[in-house]
Enzyme design. Structure first.
Site, PDB file in Angstrom:
ATOM      1  N   ASP A   1      -6.391   7.019   5.476  1.00 25.20           N
ATOM      2  CA  ASP A   1      -5.945   8.480   4.764  1.00 25.20           C
ATOM      3  C   ASP A   1      -6.675   8.277   3.575  1.00 25.20           C
ATOM      4  O   ASP A   1      -7.635   9.133   2.941  1.00 25.20           O
ATOM      5  CB  ASP A   1      -4.470   8.439   4.871  1.00 25.20           C
TER       6      ASP A   1
ATOM      7  N   ASP B   1      -7.131  -2.276  -2.822  1.00 26.16           N
ATOM      8  CA  ASP B   1      -7.518  -1.810  -3.998  1.00 26.16           C
ATOM      9  C   ASP B   1      -8.827  -2.240  -4.616  1.00 26.16           C
ATOM     10  O   ASP B   1      -9.371  -1.545  -5.288  1.00 26.16           O
ATOM     11  CB  ASP B   1      -6.599  -2.411  -5.029  1.00 26.16           C
TER      12      ASP B   1
ATOM     13  N   TYR C   1       3.129   5.600   8.925  1.00 26.82           N
ATOM     14  CA  TYR C   1       3.315   7.055   9.344  1.00 26.82           C
ATOM     15  C   TYR C   1       4.301   7.119  10.533  1.00 26.82           C
ATOM     16  O   TYR C   1       4.794   8.200  10.613  1.00 26.82           O
ATOM     17  CB  TYR C   1       2.019   7.649   9.730  1.00 26.82           C
TER      18      TYR C   1
ATOM     19  N   LYS D   1      -4.036  -5.245   2.520  1.00 27.41           N
ATOM     20  CA  LYS D   1      -3.347  -5.842   1.372  1.00 27.41           C
ATOM     21  C   LYS D   1      -2.956  -6.999   1.813  1.00 27.41           C
ATOM     22  O   LYS D   1      -1.594  -7.434   1.872  1.00 27.41           O
ATOM     23  CB  LYS D   1      -2.268  -4.807   0.915  1.00 27.41           C
TER      24      LYS D   1
HETATM   25  C1  IPM Z   1      -5.398  13.648   7.110  1.00 26.46           C
HETATM   26  C2  IPM Z   1      -4.263  14.528   6.454  1.00 26.46           C
HETATM   27  C3  IPM Z   1      -2.969  14.043   7.135  1.00 26.46           C
HETATM   28  C4  IPM Z   1      -2.797  12.513   7.271  1.00 26.46           C
HETATM   29  C5  IPM Z   1      -1.935  14.860   6.629  1.00 26.46           C
HETATM   30  C6  IPM Z   1      -2.079  16.460   6.561  1.00 26.46           C
HETATM   31  C7  IPM Z   1      -0.641  14.483   7.409  1.00 26.46           C
HETATM   32  O1  IPM Z   1      -4.132  13.961   4.983  1.00 26.46           O
HETATM   33  O2  IPM Z   1      -5.850  13.970   8.273  1.00 26.46           O
HETATM   34  O3  IPM Z   1      -6.008  12.801   6.399  1.00 26.46           O
HETATM   35  O4  IPM Z   1      -2.256  12.195   6.234  1.00 26.46           O
HETATM   36  O5  IPM Z   1      -3.092  11.987   8.127  1.00 26.46           O
HETATM   37 MG    MG Z   2      -6.095  12.752   4.588  1.00 26.18          MG
END
Ligand code: IPM
Ligand code: MG
Length: 361
Positions: free
Chosen positions: A245, A221, A142, A189
């Site tokens: 996520d 996975d 990210y 992974k």
């Molecule tokens: C979450 C959401 C966010 C993320 C998005 C909206 C950027 O999916 O908080 O899980 O990926 O962290």
């Molecule tokens: Mg999310």
């Protein structure tokens, strides 16, 4: 003492669900004699429209000065064409990183009353589900370097973790496992990714400090598969930003609906950030359809982790359980049983408030 809470309603259903959570906090304040002061702040699409940036400096400053931050959701089709750094989601990443909230706790807890809303066979979840996903929130792909080649024909994002980032996250996960059911599964992974191999090394080095916790490793996975095959094998799952996520959306559905899952994002002592794990659902925004319970349960986590008001947090969780026990449902968690009554956003928020008030007398 007065508790300062910075509120970020955000976009889509964000304002709908946050409004109900604030009503619940007000009811908690009245019952327990606590004073909460809320400030409303812009972020995401709402901030882009008003100020041209997804995270105004004034919002970050207000959050830093508060005891905790309650956030709805950000994003929507209106802003989808914007370049990455100007999108509403950039505001979300900016606030997570700006507050240094590296540990994202996502409890996938199934209220027994919602067992019928779980899409798995009843025998797979009999006895209930209680999994805590500890997601790394301020590093990994990210936040890694990304870009495009000058001819535009290739693009890259980078997964990168330092030892210290992994260590501090795993310490939170080990502590949680120690205080729960003593099992920690690190999901990665490691058969492919070098960064995952570093996660395993760090986990092995932290483990001796937590002798009561049984540590295991699982490829992501396989974990995605195991979550639907036998979710009851998990207690605490610790994983990277992106894997967390993905797995937390999957785990949320096992509990009935993503509309039920709360989260707490914690750093080193600064204000925590509390948000439902669901998105802004622009298709149902402002229509009194969204389930406010994930945000209400996030407010309970806020009371617990940032304000250290455990009785108050439990009162909110108990009120939610009572509402569900009475058969009250939002559309996303209804099973169709005759004993259920389906409520809109406002009526569901009010039902929780009423429970809190009634418990008082
Ligand atoms: C979450 C959401 C966010 C993320 C998005 C909206 C950027 O999916 O908080 O899980 O990926 O962290
Ligand atoms: Mg999310």
């Amino acid at each position: 003492m007065r508790y300062e809470i910075a509120v970020i309603p955000g976009d889509g259903i964000g304002p709908d669900v946050v409004r109900e959570a604030l009503g619940v906090l007000d009811a908690v304040g009245a019952r327990f004699g606590r004073e909460f002061r809320f400030t409303s702040n812009l972020m995401g699409g709402a901030a882009i429209d008003a100020e041209g940036v997804p995270l105004p400096a004034s919002t970050l400053a207000a959050c830093r000065e508060s005891h905790a931050v309650l956030l709805g959701a950000v994003g929507g089709p209106k802003w989808d064409a914007l370049p990455g750094a100007k999108r509403p989601e950039a505001g979300l990443l900016g606030i997570r990183s700006g507050l240094g909230v590296f540990a994202n706790l996502r409890p996938a807890f199934m209220f027994p009353e919602l067992a019928a809303a779980c899409p798995l066979r009843p025998d797979i979840v009999s006895g209930g589900l209680d999994i805590l996903i500890v997601r790394e929130l301020t590093g990994g792909i990210y936040f890694g370097e990304r870009g495009r080649s000058s001819d535009g024909l290739s693009a890259w994002d980078t997964e990168r973790y330092s030892r210290s980032e992994i260590e501090r996250l795993l310490e939170v996960a080990f502590e949680a496992a120690r205080d729960r059911n003593k099992k920690l599964c690190v999901v990665d992974k490691a058969n492919i990714l070098e960064s995952s191999r570093l996660w395993r090394e760090v986990a092995a080095s932290v483990a001796p400090n937590f002798p009561s916790v049984e540590l295991s490793f699982m490829y992501v996975d396989n974990c995605a598969m195991q979550l639907v095959r036998n979710p009851r094998q998990f207690d605490v799952i610790a994983t990277s930003n992106m894997f967390g996520d993905i797995l937390s959306d999957e785990a949320s559905m096992l509990t009935g609906s993503i509309g039920m899952l709360a989260s707490a994002s914690l750093g080193d002592g600064g204000p925590g950030l509390y948000e439902p794990i669901h998105g802004s659902a622009p298709d149902i925004a402002g229509q009194d359809k969204a389930n406010p319970l994930a945000t209400i349960l996030s407010a309970a986590m806020l009371l617990r982790y940032s304000l250290h008001l455990e009785d108050e947090a439990k009162a909110v969780e108990k009120a939610v359980a009572s509402v569900l026990a009475k058969g009250l449902r939002c559309a996303d968690i209804k099973s169709g049983a005759a004993s259920e009554r389906v409520l809109g956003t406002r009526a569901m928020g009010k039902a929780v408030v009423d429970e809190i008030r009634e418990a008082r007398s």
